[in-house]
Design a protein around this motif. Structure first.
Motif, PDB file in Angstrom:
ATOM      1  N   SER A  70       0.808  -1.219   0.000  1.00  0.00           N
ATOM      2  CA  SER A  70       0.000   0.000   0.000  1.00  0.00           C
ATOM      3  C   SER A  70       0.844   1.271   0.000  1.00  0.00           C
ATOM      4  N   HIS A  71       1.988   1.257   0.666  1.00  0.00           N
ATOM      5  CA  HIS A  71       2.788   2.479   0.698  1.00  0.00           C
ATOM      6  C   HIS A  71       3.332   2.816  -0.688  1.00  0.00           C
ATOM      7  N   ILE A  72       3.736   1.800  -1.427  1.00  0.00           N
ATOM      8  CA  ILE A  72       4.216   2.033  -2.792  1.00  0.00           C
ATOM      9  C   ILE A  72       3.058   2.442  -3.695  1.00  0.00           C
ATOM     10  N   ASN A  73       1.891   1.823  -3.518  1.00  0.00           N
ATOM     11  CA  ASN A  73       0.704   2.253  -4.272  1.00  0.00           C
ATOM     12  C   ASN A  73       0.415   3.737  -4.056  1.00  0.00           C
ATOM     13  N   HIS A  74       0.592   4.151  -2.821  1.00  0.00           N
ATOM     14  CA  HIS A  74       0.253   5.521  -2.409  1.00  0.00           C
ATOM     15  C   HIS A  74       1.279   6.566  -2.851  1.00  0.00           C
ATOM     16  N   MET A  75       2.547   6.180  -2.957  1.00  0.00           N
ATOM     17  CA  MET A  75       3.635   7.148  -3.086  1.00  0.00           C
ATOM     18  C   MET A  75       3.493   8.146  -4.234  1.00  0.00           C
ATOM     19  N   PRO A  76       3.003   7.760  -5.412  1.00  0.00           N
ATOM     20  CA  PRO A  76       2.889   8.768  -6.475  1.00  0.00           C
ATOM     21  C   PRO A  76       2.041   9.973  -6.090  1.00  0.00           C
ATOM     22  N   SER A  77       1.130   9.805  -5.125  1.00  0.00           N
ATOM     23  CA  SER A  77       0.247  10.919  -4.773  1.00  0.00           C
ATOM     24  C   SER A  77       1.008  12.083  -4.168  1.00  0.00           C
ATOM     25  N   HIS A  78       2.186  11.836  -3.598  1.00  0.00           N
ATOM     26  CA  HIS A  78       2.990  12.953  -3.107  1.00  0.00           C
ATOM     27  C   HIS A  78       3.399  13.859  -4.270  1.00  0.00           C
ATOM     28  N   THR A  79       3.737  13.263  -5.383  1.00  0.00           N
ATOM     29  CA  THR A  79       4.067  14.054  -6.582  1.00  0.00           C
ATOM     30  C   THR A  79       2.819  14.668  -7.184  1.00  0.00           C
ATOM     31  N   TRP A  80       1.754  13.869  -7.291  1.00  0.00           N
ATOM     32  CA  TRP A  80       0.532  14.384  -7.930  1.00  0.00           C
ATOM     33  C   TRP A  80      -0.068  15.543  -7.144  1.00  0.00           C
ATOM     34  N   ASN A  81      -0.044  15.478  -5.805  1.00  0.00           N
ATOM     35  CA  ASN A  81      -0.565  16.599  -5.013  1.00  0.00           C
ATOM     36  C   ASN A  81       0.206  17.880  -5.297  1.00  0.00           C
ATOM     37  N   GLU A  82       1.525  17.774  -5.347  1.00  0.00           N
ATOM     38  CA  GLU A  82       2.338  18.973  -5.580  1.00  0.00           C
ATOM     39  C   GLU A  82       2.149  19.513  -6.988  1.00  0.00           C
ATOM     40  N   MET A  83       1.865  18.658  -7.939  1.00  0.00           N
ATOM     41  CA  MET A  83       1.633  19.085  -9.322  1.00  0.00           C
ATOM     42  C   MET A  83       0.180  19.479  -9.566  1.00  0.00           C
ATOM     43  N   GLY A  84      -0.684  19.226  -8.573  1.00  0.00           N
ATOM     44  CA  GLY A  84      -2.100  19.533  -8.746  1.00  0.00           C
ATOM     45  C   GLY A  84      -2.843  18.527  -9.596  1.00  0.00           C
ATOM     46  N   LEU A  85      -2.335  17.318  -9.676  1.00  0.00           N
ATOM     47  CA  LEU A  85      -3.025  16.249 -10.407  1.00  0.00           C
ATOM     48  C   LEU A  85      -3.887  15.488  -9.395  1.00  0.00           C
ATOM     49  N   TRP A  86      -4.967  16.134  -8.985  1.00  0.00           N
ATOM     50  CA  TRP A  86      -5.738  15.681  -7.837  1.00  0.00           C
ATOM     51  C   TRP A  86      -6.399  14.341  -8.088  1.00  0.00           C
ATOM     52  N   HIS A  87      -6.941  14.129  -9.277  1.00  0.00           N
ATOM     53  CA  HIS A  87      -7.603  12.847  -9.533  1.00  0.00           C
ATOM     54  C   HIS A  87      -6.594  11.707  -9.540  1.00  0.00           C
ATOM     55  N   ASP A  88      -5.417  11.948 -10.081  1.00  0.00           N
ATOM     56  CA  ASP A  88      -4.383  10.916 -10.049  1.00  0.00           C
ATOM     57  C   ASP A  88      -4.034  10.555  -8.605  1.00  0.00           C
ATOM     58  N   ALA A  89      -4.016  11.562  -7.731  1.00  0.00           N
ATOM     59  CA  ALA A  89      -3.741  11.298  -6.315  1.00  0.00           C
ATOM     60  C   ALA A  89      -4.872  10.497  -5.674  1.00  0.00           C
ATOM     61  N   VAL A  90      -6.110  10.796  -6.071  1.00  0.00           N
ATOM     62  CA  VAL A  90      -7.246  10.015  -5.575  1.00  0.00           C
ATOM     63  C   VAL A  90      -7.116   8.556  -5.991  1.00  0.00           C
ATOM     64  N   VAL A  91      -6.763   8.332  -7.246  1.00  0.00           N
ATOM     65  CA  VAL A  91      -6.618   6.961  -7.743  1.00  0.00           C
ATOM     66  C   VAL A  91      -5.508   6.225  -6.988  1.00  0.00           C
ATOM     67  N   ALA A  92      -4.363   6.888  -6.802  1.00  0.00           N
ATOM     68  CA  ALA A  92      -3.230   6.251  -6.120  1.00  0.00           C
ATOM     69  C   ALA A  92      -3.589   5.851  -4.704  1.00  0.00           C
ATOM     70  N   ASN A  93      -4.264   6.732  -3.981  1.00  0.00           N
ATOM     71  CA  ASN A  93      -4.583   6.424  -2.594  1.00  0.00           C
ATOM     72  C   ASN A  93      -5.755   5.459  -2.462  1.00  0.00           C
ATOM     73  N   THR A  94      -6.644   5.446  -3.436  1.00  0.00           N
ATOM     74  CA  THR A  94      -7.694   4.424  -3.449  1.00  0.00           C
ATOM     75  C   THR A  94      -7.070   3.043  -3.629  1.00  0.00           C
ATOM     76  N   ARG A  95      -6.105   2.948  -4.526  1.00  0.00           N
ATOM     77  CA  ARG A  95      -5.394   1.687  -4.725  1.00  0.00           C
ATOM     78  C   ARG A  95      -4.668   1.276  -3.434  1.00  0.00           C
ATOM     79  N   ALA A  96      -4.059   2.244  -2.765  1.00  0.00           N
ATOM     80  CA  ALA A  96      -3.362   1.946  -1.510  1.00  0.00           C
ATOM     81  C   ALA A  96      -4.337   1.464  -0.444  1.00  0.00           C
ATOM     82  N   TRP A  97      -5.483   2.098  -0.344  1.00  0.00           N
ATOM     83  CA  TRP A  97      -6.484   1.706   0.648  1.00  0.00           C
ATOM     84  C   TRP A  97      -7.012   0.301   0.354  1.00  0.00           C
TER      85      TRP A  97
END
Length: 342
Positions: A70-97
């Motif tokens: 789950s931590h690796i699934n989640h990790m891209p969201s740190h980049t996506w949040n900073e870039m403002g790719l909010w939906h990509d961050a939602v997808v990454a953290n949904t996969r992690a959950w």
């Protein structure tokens, strides 16, 4: 090398240690763009610099590189949040959950499930995905009995009757302040000004007295931001928009004192309220400045994009770049917007 670097706070690209660290990690990724270890570290090494996008090429592969982790699934969201790719961050953290939940049947590794849900709730709030934000915050409350984020998600999306249905306050001074703010805000919107005023006064007093910390932040800055938003809403309800704007400006001052964090402690910016007040006052230049500042801090967030579009419209202008950005951002949103606040 990575552990010798400061983990929190902003990193300057001209710092020779940062440059060296980036070059080593990029050197590995030039050989193998899918290397999960190097990409994991590069995400963390770039997220608090002016160029988080340096990790984007490998982050595209990172989330699926170790299925069930789950931590690796989640990790891209740190980049996506900073870039403002909010939906990509939602997808990454949904996969992690999902991986966190799969751990119960031996098909995943649960690592930081509360962090995954908090990142999910934050990204969904910025991107206007209310169902994802509210569900993540509800799941979080089930995990740790902390109802503050559930309450705040409901404020963000104007679901005031549901806030009053949350009757189990969290523990911890700052979590309680978020809960009390939400209760007061909902009470105001549903006609109980006395309850709202009592909550606001309590928050203002706590701002002056608290020594609590919330992760890496001084608690007074969080409480002060919330007190200012609620005070401004009360003034607005009484028809005093100038006083509302002043309260929102004070809330913004407290908010700007917050440290770098992933995710930020609040799922919204007081600038979304301040910009709305300027719009109501027909001070469109001021509204535009406020929303543009928020957009610079939170790229592609729907609230700032909508505010900019509306301010320009009232000035008889338009910006095709903003229009396109908002159109694309709203493709994932499930809300109808009339303002940048509810």
């Amino acid at each position: 090398m990575f552990l010798l670097e400061e983990r929190r706070g902003y990193r300057a690209l001209d710092n020779p240690d940062v440059t060296r660290l980036h070059n080593v990690l990029l050197g590995v990724l030039e050989k193998d763009i899918r290397h999960p270890g190097a990409c994991h570290l590069l995400v963390h090494a770039t997220e608090s610099t002016p160029t988080p996008e340096l990790a984007a090429p490998c982050a595209r592969f990172l989330g699926s590189s170790i299925p069930g982790a789950s931590h690796i699934n989640h990790m891209p969201s740190h980049t996506w949040n900073e870039m403002g790719l909010w939906h990509d961050a939602v997808v990454a953290n949904t996969r992690a959950w999902h991986s966190d939940q799969k751990a119960a049947i031996g098909e995943g590794f649960a690592i930081y499930p509360t962090h995954n849900l908090t990142m999910l709730y934050y990204a969904a709030s910025m991107g206007g995905e209310s169902a994802a934000a509210v569900q993540a915050s509800k799941d979080l409350a089930k995990l740790n009995s902390n109802t503050s984020m559930h309450s705040m998600a409901l404020v963000r999306f104007g679901r005031f009757d549901e806030i009053l249905d949350i009757t189990n306050p969290p523990t911890g001074e700052i979590n309680i302040s978020m809960y009390d703010f939400s209760q007061g805000y909902a009470a105001l919107k549903l006609g109980d000004t006395d309850k709202a005023r009592a909550a606001m006064q309590s928050l203002k007093e706590l701002t002056e007295t608290t020594t609590a910390r919330f992760r890496f932040h001084a608690g007074k800055d969080i409480v002060g931001a919330l007190a200012g938003i609620l005070e401004g809403e009360i003034a607005w309800s009484e028809g005093n928009i100038e006083a509302a704007a002043e309260a929102f400006r004070l809330a913004t001052d407290y908010y700007d004192n917050l440290n770098y964090d992933e995710p930020e402690p609040l799922p919204f910016s007081p600038r979304h309220w301040l910009g709305a007040a300027y719009m109501e006052l027909q001070a469109y230049d001021n509204a535009l400045e406020v929303y543009r500042q928020d957009l610079s801090e939170h790229p592609h967030n729907i609230w700032a994009l909508f505010g900019i579009q509306q301010a320009l419209k009232m000035m008889g202008e338009s910006d095709p770049v903003i229009d396109k950005d908002l159109f694309e951002a709203l493709s994932y949103a499930d809300i109808w917007m009339l303002s940048t606040k509810y």
